[in-house]
Design an enzyme around this catalytic site. Structure first.
Site, PDB file in Angstrom:
ATOM      1  N   GLU A  55      49.532  49.258  60.521  1.00 56.49           N
ATOM      2  CA  GLU A  55      50.638  48.368  60.150  1.00 56.49           C
ATOM      3  C   GLU A  55      50.473  47.766  58.754  1.00 56.49           C
ATOM      4  OE1 GLU A  55      49.073  48.373  63.063  1.00 56.49           O
ATOM      5  OE2 GLU A  55      50.551  48.451  64.681  1.00 56.49           O
ATOM      6  N   PHE A 117      49.637  39.116  77.486  1.00 57.29           N
ATOM      7  CA  PHE A 117      49.092  40.324  76.879  1.00 57.29           C
ATOM      8  C   PHE A 117      49.779  40.598  75.538  1.00 57.29           C
ATOM      9  CE2 PHE A 117      49.167  45.036  76.387  1.00 57.29           C
ATOM     10  CZ  PHE A 117      47.822  45.172  76.073  1.00 57.29           C
ATOM     11  N   GLN A 118      48.986  40.810  74.509  1.00 54.47           N
ATOM     12  CA  GLN A 118      49.455  41.080  73.149  1.00 54.47           C
ATOM     13  C   GLN A 118      50.361  39.983  72.604  1.00 54.47           C
ATOM     14  OE1 GLN A 118      50.744  45.245  72.923  1.00 54.47           O
ATOM     15  NE2 GLN A 118      48.623  45.728  72.420  1.00 54.47           N
ATOM     16  N   LYS A 167      60.755  40.129  73.639  1.00 52.85           N
ATOM     17  CA  LYS A 167      61.172  41.311  74.390  1.00 52.85           C
ATOM     18  C   LYS A 167      62.464  41.067  75.168  1.00 52.85           C
ATOM     19  CE  LYS A 167      58.900  44.822  77.126  1.00 52.85           C
ATOM     20  NZ  LYS A 167      57.646  45.316  77.681  1.00 52.85           N
ATOM     21  N   MET A 476      34.756  46.794  39.394  1.00 51.60           N
ATOM     22  CA  MET A 476      35.045  45.487  38.814  1.00 51.60           C
ATOM     23  C   MET A 476      34.023  44.454  39.255  1.00 51.60           C
ATOM     24  SD  MET A 476      36.803  43.895  36.695  1.00 51.60           S
ATOM     25  CE  MET A 476      38.461  44.408  36.274  1.00 51.60           C
TER      26      MET A 476
HETATM   27  C1  LIG Z   1      40.689  43.634  50.227  1.00 52.15           C
HETATM   28  C2  LIG Z   1      39.799  43.268  49.101  1.00 52.15           C
HETATM   29  N1  LIG Z   1      38.475  43.088  49.295  1.00 52.15           N
HETATM   30  C3  LIG Z   1      37.670  42.752  48.271  1.00 52.15           C
HETATM   31  C4  LIG Z   1      38.177  42.572  47.009  1.00 52.15           C
HETATM   32  C5  LIG Z   1      37.257  42.159  45.862  1.00 52.15           C
HETATM   33  N2  LIG Z   1      37.235  43.198  44.803  1.00 52.15           N
HETATM   34  C6  LIG Z   1      37.995  43.102  43.693  1.00 52.15           C
HETATM   35  S1  LIG Z   1      37.819  44.416  42.687  1.00 52.15           S
HETATM   36  C7  LIG Z   1      36.703  45.126  43.703  1.00 52.15           C
HETATM   37  C8  LIG Z   1      36.063  46.441  43.358  1.00 52.15           C
HETATM   38  C9  LIG Z   1      37.000  47.578  43.463  1.00 52.15           C
HETATM   39  O1  LIG Z   1      36.261  48.760  43.405  1.00 52.15           O
HETATM   40  P1  LIG Z   1      36.975  50.162  43.330  1.00 52.15           P
HETATM   41  O2  LIG Z   1      38.053  50.228  44.357  1.00 52.15           O
HETATM   42  O3  LIG Z   1      35.972  51.238  43.362  1.00 52.15           O
HETATM   43  O4  LIG Z   1      37.730  50.112  41.931  1.00 52.15           O
HETATM   44  P2  LIG Z   1      37.129  49.996  40.434  1.00 52.15           P
HETATM   45  O5  LIG Z   1      36.990  48.543  40.101  1.00 52.15           O
HETATM   46  O6  LIG Z   1      35.827  50.705  40.415  1.00 52.15           O
HETATM   47  O7  LIG Z   1      38.184  50.651  39.605  1.00 52.15           O
HETATM   48  C10 LIG Z   1      36.462  44.327  44.818  1.00 52.15           C
HETATM   49  C11 LIG Z   1      35.514  44.637  45.895  1.00 52.15           C
HETATM   50  C12 LIG Z   1      39.568  42.741  46.850  1.00 52.15           C
HETATM   51  N3  LIG Z   1      40.161  42.556  45.686  1.00 52.15           N
HETATM   52  N4  LIG Z   1      40.343  43.108  47.897  1.00 52.15           N
END
Ligand SMILES: Cc1ncc(C[n+]2csc(CCOP(=O)(O)OP(=O)(O)O)c2C)c(N)n1
Lengths: 572, 168
Positions: A55, A117-118, A167, A476
């Site tokens: 979802e 439920f749910q 429902k 990042m």
């Molecule tokens: C759902 C979620 N969890 C954690 C983060 C924290 N976060 C921001 S950038 C990043 C790294 C992303 O790595 P990747 O997808 O390999 O992309 P890159 O930066 O290497 O291009 C993380 C873990 C986030 N933004 N969203």
């Protein structure tokens, strides 16, 4: 004589309402509480139901569709876990003002509160992350609530609206009346800005020596790109855009300074720092843009145009607020401007900044870099593609190196920064836009967060070009660890655990290619762009330790900008 | 500074919740909130006593206004208003001092609404500072329980309240 209208069931009313709202696609997943709706859906032919695999995927698809087309994205899920799985997408749509309507099943009204439920109190859960939400308690209210939901989602500052459907309400029968108009005494829209304020703004622009237009996603949502173009062109004004604003003004125009803020260009940020008039158009002075508030655009007189009064004076106190639809305000502003500002010196200064510190990256060591992939993609598609990015370095490099020429072409999760957004959002965009290439750009981390939706793309033969910029890291986060966290690369290396992306893609039924050679980039991109019988995956194995520059550290000033990785010798 | 904000909103499931959620989500201060039906049964009036500098209060009002269920928002601070709160206080009494407590209640123009062999229940109405004063005076006797209603406020006479935001 009173002619009695036809009685209809809640489920029939539901579809009749979607028909009146011209809904083309519903992204959904069935379950107990919505079985009656799915029973009727079986015989519905005016819309297409897209079966997702999770979802969350449905909500991001609805967002991608809405952002690419400007229409309302629609989601249909069951109660409990179906509903709670939509929460991230709803929060994302709320932060980025995306018009979606999410229909959730609910247990029967007499069971609400019984831990049935749910059962989940999804109206309570989503109250702080929706523009508005409704629990339909009586089938007689159903049609008018659906009408209101679409109206609220798509007007003013757009946003997500959730409608919870018990429902028994769906199973009940009543007379069908679709209201022609919406009556909401607590929701009034202000389109035209205050005339005197607009006159004042025009005078300021005429007098300014160093004016700057700071453009956000609001310009795109309002459909005001033409008005922006005329305003900027006729008065020779420099334009800088936020992440969500990219595409509002053509990136290939010399008047575009590119993005501002944390990973903005050196010259855009210098322009912010030195302008004497900052005109904010449909932007909200987000902390990723301003950095340290006390040092943000201190030399500038600030004008703020926004449809949402809560945005004004929230982060930055402005001198001249104008509440209204930015498209109308820009048109009115342009007609008030009869003499042009004298900006020759200002442009000379901006050109000098461009030379001082251009956007560039290492090209001479023969290694493959993300910046190169994005630059080539931009050239090959001439800035005409719809590019959907994920979160992280891949997102920032795309924002920096892809020259967006049209609004609704750059689709990304800005406010919430939701990894796993790009893959499903690109699917939604591909349903909405058929005449331009759809590109999904991902990191190797985020690609795995909604990877199950590859099935949806394959099943519907959507010609999406999925690109993974695989640096074997949560890039990042790794960058922040290197710069600000003592080089402790805690749980960000994925090289040992990443799957074989080509094999995964092939198992899902995609064509897939992988390379680590710069020479392969153009031929592979060309091949992918020419292939339109279904999705393709391109994995680019790029340099692991690359960083996004420039970067202004979180909460710091423009003067603290870091423009390149320092040599260890320089740091001594 | 304390502000008294009067909000007319839809008398509907969720409207009150939405306002409360907004206050907690945005981290705004709440001293008291009260809600009740108005002369129009479709509309409720909520009276919120909140605190903050001008910038915060401006945001409070704007955020209230942004909610779809709110109809009219008025900042009644520094206006000619009638402000009332009702308090119920259960106070312990000893053999010798019951009369004293009843006297105090009279001074504050309150009513004795319940009595048993240990304590008296007082009902006191007035501006919140009057209730504070009554509580202070009664404290030495031992107060078992206090229930305060929160503020209800209306502007006086013909003077128009400053409508901060009326959705035209
Ligand atoms: C759902 C979620 N969890 C954690 C983060 C924290 N976060 C921001 S950038 C990043 C790294 C992303 O790595 P990747 O997808 O390999 O992309 P890159 O930066 O290497 O291009 C993380 C873990 C986030 N933004 N969203």
């Amino acid at each position: 004589m009173h002619t009695k209208k036809k009685n209809m069931s809640g489920a029939d009313i539901f579809f009749e309402c979607l028909k009146r709202e011209n809904v083309e696609y519903v992204f959904g997943y069935p379950g107990g509480a919505v079985l009656k709706i799915y029973e009727h859906l079986h015989d519905v032919d005016f819309l297409k139901h897209i079966l997702v695999r999770h979802e969350q995927g449905a909500t991001h698809m609805a967002e991608g569709y809405a952002k690419a087309t400007g229409k309302v994205g629609v989601v249909l899920v069951t109660s409990g876990p179906g509903a709670t799985n939509t929460v991230t997408g709803i929060a994302d749509a709320y932060m980025d003002s995306v018009p979606i309507v999410v229909f959730t099943g609910q247990v029967a009204t007499h069971l609400i509160g019984n831990d049935a439920f749910q059962e989940a109190d999804i109206v309570g859960i989503t109250r702080p992350i929706t523009k508005h939400n409704f629990l339909v308690r009586d089938v007689n209210e159903l049609a008018s609530i659906i009408k209101k939901a679409f109206y609220i989602a798509s007007t003013g500052r757009p946003g997500p609206v959730l409608v919870d459907l018990p429902k028994n309400v769906i199973n009940s029968v009543c007379e069908f009346n679709y209201p022609e108009e919406v009556e909401l005494r607590g929701y009034k829209l202000r389109t035209h800005g205050h005339q005197n304020q607009i006159k004042k703004a025009a005078t300021m622009i005429q007098k300014a020596k160093r004016p700057l237009l700071y453009v956000g996603g609001g310009v795109i949502m309002s459909g005001g790109n033409r008005e922006l173009y005329l305003l900027a062109k006729e008065n020779n004004l420099p334009v800088t855009m936020t992440l969500q604003g990219l595409g509002a003004f053509p990136g290939t125009e010399p008047q575009s300074l590119g993005m501002l803020g944390m990973h903005g260009t050196y010259w855009a940020n210098q322009a912010v720092n030195n302008c004497d008039l900052l005109v904010s158009l449909g932007a909200r002075f987000d902390d990723r843009v301003t950095g340290k508030i006390e040092t943000f655009a201190t030399k500038a007189y600030k004008i703020h145009v926004d449809i949402d009064p809560t945005c004004i004076d929230k982060n930055v106190i402005v001198d001249l607020p104008i509440v209204g639809d930015v498209k109308h305000v820009m048109a009115e502003l342009a007609s008030e401007l009869n003499t042009k500002p004298d900006v020759e010196e200002w442009w000379a200064q901006i050109e000098q900044w461009k030379e001082e510190c251009p956007l560039d990256y290492e090209t001479n060591d023969g290694r493959l870099r993300s910046q190169y992939v994005v630059s080539k993609l931009s050239e090959l598609t001439k800035g005409e593609a719809v590019v959907v990015t994920d979160v992280g370095q891949n997102q920032m490099w795309t924002a920096q190196y892809y020259k967006f020429n049209h609004p609704r072409s750059h689709i990304t999760s800005g406010g919430l920064g939701t990894m796993g957004f790009s893959l499903p959002a690109s699917i939604g965009a591909a349903f909405g836009v058929k005449d331009r290439p759809i590109i999904s750009i991902n990191g190797d981390g985020g690609f795995q967060m909604n990877i199950q939706e590859l099935v949806t793309a394959v099943y519907h033969k959507l010609p999406i070009k999925f690109i993974i910029l695989n640096n074997s890291f949560l890039g990042m986060v790794r960058q922040w660890q290197e710069l600000f966290h003592a080089e402790k690369y805690s749980f960000t290396e994925l090289s040992e655990s990443n799957p074989n992306f080509v094999k995964v893609a092939e198992a899902f039924g995609l064509k897939a290619f992988s390379t680590d050679k710069p020479a392969d980039v153009v031929p592979l991109l060309k091949e992918a762009l020419d292939y339109n019988d279904g999705p393709v995956l391109l994995e680019f194995k790029v340099v692991k330790e690359d960083m996004v520059f420039p970067i202004i550290p979180s909460g710091a000033s423009i003067s603290d900008m870091i423009t390149r990785r320092l040599d260890p010798k320089e740091m001594m | 500074m304390q502000h008294i904000i009067s909000v007319l909103c839809e008398n509907q499931f969720g409207a009150f919740n939405r306002i409360v959620t907004m206050f907690s989500g945005k981290g705004f201060n709440v001293h008291s909130m009260s809600i009740g039906e108005t002369e129009n049964p479709e509309i409720s009036r909520m009276t919120i006593v909140t605190e903050g500098d001008d910038k915060i209060i401006e945001q409070v009002v704007k955020q209230l206004n942004r909610l779809i269920d709110t109809i009219k928002i008025v900042d009644l601070t520094e206006q000619a208003i009638v402000q009332r709160e009702l308090a119920l206080l259960t106070v312990f009494y000893q053999k010798g001092n019951r009369g004293e407590i009843i006297d105090i209640c009279e001074i504050f123009r309150g009513n004795i609404v319940d009595i048993n062999n240990k304590n008296l229940m007082l009902e006191i109405t007035g501006p919140p500072d009057k209730i504070d004063a009554a509580i202070n005076v009664l404290m030495p006797y031992g107060i078992k329980e206090i229930a305060r209603s929160g503020n209800v406020v209306l502007k006086r006479g013909e003077q128009a309240a400053k409508v901060v935001h009326e959705k035209e």
